[in-house]
Design a protein around this motif. Structure first.
Motif, PDB file in Angstrom:
ATOM      1  N   GLU A   1     -15.784 -29.885  88.006  1.00 31.13           N
ATOM      2  CA  GLU A   1     -15.952 -29.375  86.641  1.00 31.13           C
ATOM      3  C   GLU A   1     -16.472 -30.441  85.676  1.00 31.13           C
ATOM      4  O   GLU A   1     -16.989 -30.118  84.619  1.00 31.13           O
ATOM      5  CB  GLU A   1     -14.642 -28.782  86.109  1.00 31.13           C
ATOM      6  N   ASN A   2     -16.343 -31.716  86.038  1.00 32.26           N
ATOM      7  CA  ASN A   2     -16.804 -32.797  85.175  1.00 32.26           C
ATOM      8  C   ASN A   2     -18.269 -33.154  85.383  1.00 32.26           C
ATOM      9  O   ASN A   2     -18.811 -33.971  84.651  1.00 32.26           O
ATOM     10  CB  ASN A   2     -15.958 -34.054  85.388  1.00 32.26           C
TER      11      ASN A   2
ATOM     12  N   LEU B   1     -16.424 -37.468  95.585  1.00 36.04           N
ATOM     13  CA  LEU B   1     -15.776 -36.168  95.473  1.00 36.04           C
ATOM     14  C   LEU B   1     -14.848 -35.961  96.659  1.00 36.04           C
ATOM     15  O   LEU B   1     -15.209 -36.281  97.793  1.00 36.04           O
ATOM     16  CB  LEU B   1     -16.805 -35.042  95.480  1.00 36.04           C
ATOM     17  N   GLU B   2     -13.673 -35.432  96.386  1.00 41.67           N
ATOM     18  CA  GLU B   2     -12.755 -35.031  97.448  1.00 41.67           C
ATOM     19  C   GLU B   2     -12.552 -33.536  97.353  1.00 41.67           C
ATOM     20  O   GLU B   2     -12.438 -32.984  96.256  1.00 41.67           O
ATOM     21  CB  GLU B   2     -11.418 -35.751  97.289  1.00 41.67           C
TER      22      GLU B   2
ATOM     23  N   GLY C   1     -13.664 -26.281  91.075  1.00 42.10           N
ATOM     24  CA  GLY C   1     -14.944 -25.605  91.276  1.00 42.10           C
ATOM     25  C   GLY C   1     -15.547 -25.955  92.619  1.00 42.10           C
ATOM     26  O   GLY C   1     -14.827 -26.312  93.557  1.00 42.10           O
ATOM     27  N   HIS C   2     -16.872 -25.869  92.722  1.00 41.68           N
ATOM     28  CA  HIS C   2     -17.543 -26.210  93.980  1.00 41.68           C
ATOM     29  C   HIS C   2     -18.921 -26.805  93.695  1.00 41.68           C
ATOM     30  O   HIS C   2     -19.473 -26.660  92.611  1.00 41.68           O
ATOM     31  CB  HIS C   2     -17.647 -24.998  94.906  1.00 41.68           C
ATOM     32  N   ILE C   3     -19.440 -27.484  94.716  1.00 40.14           N
ATOM     33  CA  ILE C   3     -20.740 -28.142  94.614  1.00 40.14           C
ATOM     34  C   ILE C   3     -21.367 -28.179  96.012  1.00 40.14           C
ATOM     35  O   ILE C   3     -20.652 -28.093  97.020  1.00 40.14           O
ATOM     36  CB  ILE C   3     -20.602 -29.571  94.035  1.00 40.14           C
TER      37      ILE C   3
ATOM     38  N   GLY D   1     -31.585 -26.214  88.167  1.00 42.36           N
ATOM     39  CA  GLY D   1     -30.973 -26.920  87.049  1.00 42.36           C
ATOM     40  C   GLY D   1     -29.505 -27.228  87.240  1.00 42.36           C
ATOM     41  O   GLY D   1     -28.909 -27.951  86.458  1.00 42.36           O
ATOM     42  N   ALA D   2     -28.901 -26.671  88.302  1.00 51.71           N
ATOM     43  CA  ALA D   2     -27.478 -26.925  88.564  1.00 51.71           C
ATOM     44  C   ALA D   2     -27.296 -28.296  89.203  1.00 51.71           C
ATOM     45  O   ALA D   2     -28.216 -28.859  89.779  1.00 51.71           O
ATOM     46  CB  ALA D   2     -26.914 -25.844  89.487  1.00 51.71           C
ATOM     47  N   MET D   3     -26.082 -28.822  89.086  1.00 53.04           N
ATOM     48  CA  MET D   3     -25.747 -30.096  89.720  1.00 53.04           C
ATOM     49  C   MET D   3     -25.297 -29.835  91.130  1.00 53.04           C
ATOM     50  O   MET D   3     -24.783 -28.841  91.479  1.00 53.04           O
ATOM     51  CB  MET D   3     -24.630 -30.813  88.974  1.00 53.04           C
TER      52      MET D   3
END
Length: 87
Positions: A9-10, A22-23, A45-47, A85-87
């Motif tokens: 989320e950050n 990231l964990e 969230g997720h990535i 445009g998303a990370m």
């Protein structure tokens, strides 16, 4: 390298180029030739992580192929903004 521990989320567009850690756990995985896509979730969230075979050693790439859903992961890498445009 100094990695910054973060929650999904950050992560914002302004973070592109930052080195982060990231964990989380593996939601899903897919492979397209020499690239593996990992969808990683944490409590916020997720990535998606994109791992190119030429960027890591062969042993680690082989282990990536064996990961199962909900495997615990700790990923170090550089943030890049996706085409949408998303990370």
């Amino acid at each position: 390298m100094a990695f910054k521990d973060v929650f999904t989320e950050n992560l914002q567009r302004g973070n592109s180029g930052d080195e982060v850690c990231l964990e989380g756990w593996l939601k899903s995985k897919r492979r397209c030739g020499s690239v593996v896509f990992l969808d990683i979730a944490d409590s916020k969230g997720h990535i998606q992580a994109v791992i190119e075979k030429q960027q890591i050693d062969d042993g680690l790439f082989c282990r990536l192929k064996k990961l199962k859903p909900e495997s615990a992961l700790k990923i170090h890498g550089v943030l890049k903004q996706g085409r949408d445009g998303a990370m």
